[in-house]
Motif scaffolding. Sequence first.
Motif, PDB file in Angstrom:
ATOM      1  N   GLU A  84       0.855  -1.188   0.000  1.00  0.00           N
ATOM      2  CA  GLU A  84       0.000   0.000   0.000  1.00  0.00           C
ATOM      3  C   GLU A  84       0.892   1.240   0.000  1.00  0.00           C
ATOM      4  OE1 GLU A  84      -4.142   0.311   1.961  1.00  0.00           O
ATOM      5  OE2 GLU A  84      -2.722   1.093   3.446  1.00  0.00           O
ATOM      6  N   ASN A 122      -2.742   1.615  -4.397  1.00  0.00           N
ATOM      7  CA  ASN A 122      -3.294   2.672  -3.549  1.00  0.00           C
ATOM      8  C   ASN A 122      -3.967   2.103  -2.306  1.00  0.00           C
ATOM      9  OD1 ASN A 122      -2.499   4.837  -5.205  1.00  0.00           O
ATOM     10  ND2 ASN A 122      -4.291   4.570  -6.521  1.00  0.00           N
ATOM     11  N   LYS A 123      -4.508   0.883  -2.421  1.00  0.00           N
ATOM     12  CA  LYS A 123      -5.189   0.241  -1.294  1.00  0.00           C
ATOM     13  C   LYS A 123      -4.971  -1.264  -1.388  1.00  0.00           C
ATOM     14  CE  LYS A 123      -9.854  -0.341   0.695  1.00  0.00           C
ATOM     15  NZ  LYS A 123      -9.486  -0.076   2.090  1.00  0.00           N
ATOM     16  N   ASP A 179      -9.753  -1.930   5.804  1.00  0.00           N
ATOM     17  CA  ASP A 179      -9.852  -0.506   6.116  1.00  0.00           C
ATOM     18  C   ASP A 179      -8.876  -0.094   7.212  1.00  0.00           C
ATOM     19  OD1 ASP A 179     -11.947  -0.020   4.259  1.00  0.00           O
ATOM     20  OD2 ASP A 179     -13.374  -0.908   5.664  1.00  0.00           O
TER      21      ASP A 179
END
Length: 219
Positions: A84, A122-123, A179
């Motif tokens: 990430e 990015n994630k 998350d």
Amino acid sequence: MKLKVAKEAAKLIKDGMVVGLGSGSTAAMFIRELGSRIEEEELTVFGIPTSFESKMLALQYGIPLVSLDEYDVDIAIDGADEVEKETLFLIKGGGGCHTMEKIVDYNAKEFVVIVDESKIKNKLSYPIPVEVLPQAYRVVMKKLKDMGGEPIIRLAERKRGPVITDNGNMIIDVSMEIDDAVSLESEINNIPGVVENGIFTKVDKVLVATKKGIKTLKK
């Protein structure tokens, strides 16, 4: 590009160091490059392997091996399945070695990840590998489903049945939203029967091979 970043990582190793030897294709190139440096420069360097594969490669390329029973790790060099970009959190374990990788990498004075730019995201979205005791696979899968995940048993390709790790355990790959990686890493590990999962949240820096050269990412 993998070879370029492997060569760059090998330059970080100094005489007298104890090095954590990661697993996977990029780490394998690093082990080869480190072996070349040891031979050419007559360095005194010891390795601590994170898998049967890295152990065999180290022996092949002339890297003397020691264990965590005897030595602390000065630096660990390892690859990743996904990084990430902002946090430098990782997913590892595509090769099924993440338990020993995490033990060695987290206990190193410096943990350096080597990847090519395709691994930077990015994630985090890569399925999380979870090593489990064989007796607990069903109840662990149920808990992971309760957490909102979609778990599947990792099956072997050249044998019938599941993949068996170097530790004699099974792997469940679980797809789920990440998350809060730090909390999720702990939450999964708190499930009885789980040995270790492939979320890594303690990284010092990442060396990235790009078309323009080597880029260093730090928190």
